[in-house]
Design a protein around this motif. Structure first.
Motif, PDB file in Angstrom:
ATOM      1  N   TRP A 183      10.643  -2.683 -16.154  1.00 22.13           N
ATOM      2  CA  TRP A 183      10.563  -4.008 -14.196  1.00 22.13           C
ATOM      3  C   TRP A 183      10.208  -4.660 -14.589  1.00 22.13           C
ATOM      4  N   ARG A 184      10.072  -5.661 -13.515  1.00 21.67           N
ATOM      5  CA  ARG A 184       8.697  -6.476 -13.531  1.00 21.67           C
ATOM      6  C   ARG A 184       8.217  -5.987 -11.974  1.00 21.67           C
ATOM      7  N   TRP A 185       8.479  -5.242 -11.642  1.00 19.19           N
ATOM      8  CA  TRP A 185       7.617  -5.433 -10.258  1.00 19.19           C
ATOM      9  C   TRP A 185       7.873  -3.755  -9.609  1.00 19.19           C
ATOM     10  N   LEU A 186       6.054  -2.842  -9.882  1.00 21.83           N
ATOM     11  CA  LEU A 186       6.133  -1.380  -9.809  1.00 21.83           C
ATOM     12  C   LEU A 186       5.369  -0.960  -8.279  1.00 21.83           C
ATOM     13  N   HIS A 187       5.936  -0.243  -7.559  1.00 21.02           N
ATOM     14  CA  HIS A 187       5.180   0.061  -6.229  1.00 21.02           C
ATOM     15  C   HIS A 187       4.185   0.999  -6.243  1.00 21.02           C
ATOM     16  N   VAL A 188       3.420   0.789  -6.598  1.00 24.30           N
ATOM     17  CA  VAL A 188       2.341   2.566  -6.386  1.00 24.30           C
ATOM     18  C   VAL A 188       1.509   2.742  -4.993  1.00 24.30           C
ATOM     19  N   PHE A 189       1.540   4.110  -5.162  1.00 26.33           N
ATOM     20  CA  PHE A 189       0.928   4.773  -3.298  1.00 26.33           C
ATOM     21  C   PHE A 189      -0.756   4.586  -4.006  1.00 26.33           C
ATOM     22  N   LEU A 190      -2.405   4.049  -3.573  1.00 29.18           N
ATOM     23  CA  LEU A 190      -2.921   4.989  -4.339  1.00 29.18           C
ATOM     24  C   LEU A 190      -3.472   6.500  -3.360  1.00 29.18           C
ATOM     25  N   PRO A 191      -4.268   7.737  -4.434  1.00 29.06           N
ATOM     26  CA  PRO A 191      -4.042   8.777  -4.009  1.00 29.06           C
ATOM     27  C   PRO A 191      -4.946   8.654  -2.554  1.00 29.06           C
ATOM     28  N   LEU A 192      -4.635   9.602  -1.969  1.00 26.78           N
ATOM     29  CA  LEU A 192      -5.904  10.170  -1.217  1.00 26.78           C
ATOM     30  C   LEU A 192      -6.376  11.895  -1.040  1.00 26.78           C
ATOM     31  N   TYR A 224       0.577  -5.586  -1.397  1.00 26.55           N
ATOM     32  CA  TYR A 224       0.139  -6.637  -2.125  1.00 26.55           C
ATOM     33  C   TYR A 224       0.199  -6.098  -3.264  1.00 26.55           C
ATOM     34  N   GLU A 225      -0.387  -7.739  -4.338  1.00 30.58           N
ATOM     35  CA  GLU A 225      -0.868  -7.385  -6.100  1.00 30.58           C
ATOM     36  C   GLU A 225      -2.056  -6.455  -6.053  1.00 30.58           C
ATOM     37  N   LEU A 226      -1.694  -5.239  -6.683  1.00 35.07           N
ATOM     38  CA  LEU A 226      -2.795  -4.155  -7.451  1.00 35.07           C
ATOM     39  C   LEU A 226      -3.085  -4.751  -8.671  1.00 35.07           C
ATOM     40  N   THR A 227      -4.522  -5.636  -8.962  1.00 37.47           N
ATOM     41  CA  THR A 227      -4.747  -6.011 -10.459  1.00 37.47           C
ATOM     42  C   THR A 227      -6.351  -5.143 -10.729  1.00 37.47           C
ATOM     43  N   PRO A 228      -6.568  -5.507 -12.033  1.00 34.74           N
ATOM     44  CA  PRO A 228      -8.224  -4.615 -12.434  1.00 34.74           C
ATOM     45  C   PRO A 228      -9.109  -4.975 -11.280  1.00 34.74           C
ATOM     46  N   ALA A 229      -8.984  -6.379 -11.069  1.00 37.34           N
ATOM     47  CA  ALA A 229     -10.032  -7.423 -10.259  1.00 37.34           C
ATOM     48  C   ALA A 229      -9.852  -6.992  -8.646  1.00 37.34           C
ATOM     49  N   THR A 230      -8.715  -6.525  -7.929  1.00 35.35           N
ATOM     50  CA  THR A 230      -8.500  -6.213  -6.612  1.00 35.35           C
ATOM     51  C   THR A 230      -9.603  -5.293  -5.790  1.00 35.35           C
ATOM     52  N   PRO A 231      -9.676  -5.577  -4.706  1.00 37.44           N
ATOM     53  CA  PRO A 231     -10.936  -5.407  -4.411  1.00 37.44           C
ATOM     54  C   PRO A 231     -10.152  -4.334  -3.527  1.00 37.44           C
ATOM     55  N   LEU A 232     -10.963  -3.350  -3.133  1.00 37.31           N
ATOM     56  CA  LEU A 232      -9.937  -2.168  -2.495  1.00 37.31           C
ATOM     57  C   LEU A 232     -11.178  -1.289  -1.568  1.00 37.31           C
ATOM     58  N   VAL A 233     -10.389  -1.072   0.398  1.00 34.35           N
ATOM     59  CA  VAL A 233     -10.785  -0.831   1.119  1.00 34.35           C
ATOM     60  C   VAL A 233     -10.372   0.250   1.431  1.00 34.35           C
ATOM     61  N   LEU A 234     -11.182   1.200   2.168  1.00 32.97           N
ATOM     62  CA  LEU A 234     -10.674   2.393   2.643  1.00 32.97           C
ATOM     63  C   LEU A 234     -10.233   2.763   4.326  1.00 32.97           C
ATOM     64  N   ILE A 255      -7.986   6.150   2.982  1.00 29.69           N
ATOM     65  CA  ILE A 255      -7.317   5.800   2.130  1.00 29.69           C
ATOM     66  C   ILE A 255      -7.973   4.053   0.921  1.00 29.69           C
ATOM     67  N   PRO A 256      -7.863   4.550  -0.049  1.00 27.86           N
ATOM     68  CA  PRO A 256      -7.823   3.281  -1.658  1.00 27.86           C
ATOM     69  C   PRO A 256      -6.662   2.121  -0.605  1.00 27.86           C
ATOM     70  N   GLU A 257      -6.647   0.694  -0.246  1.00 29.16           N
ATOM     71  CA  GLU A 257      -6.791  -0.754  -0.081  1.00 29.16           C
ATOM     72  C   GLU A 257      -6.490  -1.347  -0.447  1.00 29.16           C
ATOM     73  N   PRO A 258      -5.647  -2.707  -1.152  1.00 25.18           N
ATOM     74  CA  PRO A 258      -6.387  -3.460  -1.547  1.00 25.18           C
ATOM     75  C   PRO A 258      -6.897  -4.858  -0.094  1.00 25.18           C
ATOM     76  N   VAL A 259      -7.377  -5.775  -0.042  1.00 23.18           N
ATOM     77  CA  VAL A 259      -7.762  -6.541   0.371  1.00 23.18           C
ATOM     78  C   VAL A 259      -7.557  -7.472   0.951  1.00 23.18           C
ATOM     79  N   ALA A 260      -6.024  -7.682   2.589  1.00 21.85           N
ATOM     80  CA  ALA A 260      -5.066  -8.095   2.265  1.00 21.85           C
ATOM     81  C   ALA A 260      -5.325  -9.936   1.853  1.00 21.85           C
ATOM     82  N   ALA A 261      -6.341  -9.824   2.740  1.00 23.39           N
ATOM     83  CA  ALA A 261      -7.276 -11.400   2.530  1.00 23.39           C
ATOM     84  C   ALA A 261      -7.009 -12.004   1.412  1.00 23.39           C
TER      85      ALA A 261
END
Length: 204
Positions: free
Chosen positions: A46-55, A94-104, A109-115
């Motif tokens: 695979w090139r792209w995997l979509h994951v949900f962040l756990p609640l 949105y892309e999730l990397t080790p540097a991606t900031p997250l907000v609840l 539920i944690p989410e990437p900061v879209a902006a």
């Protein structure tokens, strides 16, 4: 069809079972899910995997074990995570990397900061890890009832693998009574005890 196999009844039963699980059991089963995921699926293709962040408050599977292993071992595989939109009914990704900031979000539920991230379109995805509470032997799932994932999965290209991830052990139920035409079935469901491959059964 027996009343106990409606979505509402299955949802209530699954939520009660999950709430009864202690934190150490969630951690143990999440580790089993991680091991099973890399054992049963062709992740390296695979090139792209979509994951949900756990609640965590709902005892959802801890997908961070899978995420961190992808980052450590599957350098060519990119991850995307969902962000609920202001309309309250749709998702963007949105892309999730080790540097991606997250907000609840409003549900915790944690989410990437879209902006600050790169948007990933559903058509780019090779596989999607799908949260669920229960599923049946035809791959139909029971979620929280908002329809977010059915609308999202319908936007993915043909060939994208939809993989349910359940912290609960046991077989899928025979048949969910109140499946809708808009419900998108899974290709497989991964549990701590193993994987149910609905494609191999000729269902999809």
């Amino acid at each position: 069809m027996a009343a106990e196999l409606t979505k509402a009844a299955l949802r209530r039963a699954a939520l009660a079972r999950r709430r009864a699980l202690p934190a150490e059991e969630i951690a143990r089963r999440s580790a089993q899910l991680c091991a099973g995921f890399f054992r049963h699926f062709s992740v390296a293709e695979w090139r792209w995997l979509h994951v949900f962040l756990p609640l965590a408050s709902q005892n959802e599977p801890d997908t961070w074990a899978i995420i961190r292993r992808v980052w450590a071992e599957q350098r060519a595989l990119q991850l995307a995570a969902p962000v609920v939109q202001p309309d309250g009914i749709s998702l963007r990704h949105y892309e999730l990397t080790p540097a991606t900031p997250l907000v609840l979000n409003r549900w915790g539920i944690p989410e990437p900061v879209a902006a600050l991230g790169a948007e990933v379109l559903p058509a780019q995805l090779d596989a999607v890890l799908v949260p669920l509470l229960a599923c049946d032997q035809r791959g139909h799932r029971v979620g929280y009832g908002g329809g977010f994932y059915d609308r999202f999965l319908a936007q993915c290209r043909p060939g994208t693998q939809f993989i349910g991830l359940s912290i609960l052990e046991g077989e899928p139920v025979a048949e969910i009574a109140d499946v809708l035409p808009t419900d998108v079935p899974l290709h497989a469901c991964l549990t701590p005890g193993g994987v149910w491959n609905f494609q191999a059964l000729g269902i999809r």
